[in-house]
Scaffold this motif. Sequence first.
Motif, PDB file in Angstrom:
ATOM      1  N   SER A  98      -3.373 -35.167 -19.014  1.00 54.68           N
ATOM      2  CA  SER A  98      -4.785 -34.301 -19.627  1.00 54.68           C
ATOM      3  C   SER A  98      -4.232 -33.368 -19.578  1.00 54.68           C
ATOM      4  O   SER A  98      -4.708 -31.794 -20.287  1.00 54.68           O
ATOM      5  CB  SER A  98      -6.278 -34.889 -19.050  1.00 54.68           C
ATOM      6  N   GLU A 174     -11.080 -34.177 -19.516  1.00 57.07           N
ATOM      7  CA  GLU A 174     -10.154 -33.687 -20.319  1.00 57.07           C
ATOM      8  C   GLU A 174     -10.031 -32.583 -21.065  1.00 57.07           C
ATOM      9  O   GLU A 174      -9.194 -31.735 -21.725  1.00 57.07           O
ATOM     10  CB  GLU A 174     -10.849 -34.642 -22.089  1.00 57.07           C
ATOM     11  N   ARG A 208      -9.001 -25.910 -22.056  1.00 52.86           N
ATOM     12  CA  ARG A 208      -8.665 -25.931 -20.787  1.00 52.86           C
ATOM     13  C   ARG A 208      -8.242 -24.954 -19.399  1.00 52.86           C
ATOM     14  O   ARG A 208      -7.998 -24.127 -19.841  1.00 52.86           O
ATOM     15  CB  ARG A 208      -7.936 -27.445 -20.342  1.00 52.86           C
TER      16      ARG A 208
END
Length: 232
Positions: A98, A174, A208
């Motif tokens: 991830s 995620e 992210r």
Amino acid sequence: MTIGFHRFFRGSLLAVVPLMLVGAAEAAGWTARGNEPGWHVEVSDTAISFSSMEGETFSIEPVPEPVRAEDIEVYTGAAGDEAFTLVAIDKICTDNMSGMPFPKAVVVTIGERALVGCGGDPLSLLVGDWKVEEISGEAVIANSETSLAFDLDGSIHGNASCNRFFGGFTLTGEGLTLSPGGATMMACDQGLMEQEQKFLAALENVNRFESLPDGGLRLVDVEGNTVLALRQ
């Protein structure tokens, strides 16, 4: 996982543990996981629970008193007829599937098997007040005091360069998404206003985050490009 501790622990764990002091505090609740094969460990106040995608499950109760030294914590016990060891290091660990960073590097040993993974709560690496150093690869205007803060309740706020802003964030297994909600409406000079628009647009592109060994933080887009570079 991207950490390279497998070889280290096989060769030196037995030499390190005798140098540690027994910790007195109770085990704090946290989890760890790894890939290839997939596995999961939960450490609670009452048990260490292990499960794998291959169907293996067991619990160690009560939680063994951990042995601690500086940034290393070691739990030892038995999983049926096999020796069990859980080693956690306070060191940034990145999940290799991830890309999510975690605050602990973890090695689980069950008999002769050694499983390497990451543990702790990624949120602990994110929460706090951050100074924005770069927006899409460009340094911010000197003394513009651009900032971004993450709170435990899932809210964000800060200085967009001219105006104060607020909103929310969502952190899942995620990735990370930011949702600017509103801002004040003061006018500043043209340079700050342009930087503010770039900053607010960058927030919406975050996919992210990466936690750096030197304490910095990178917020990246879906293609892996750094949209914001932060430092506390």
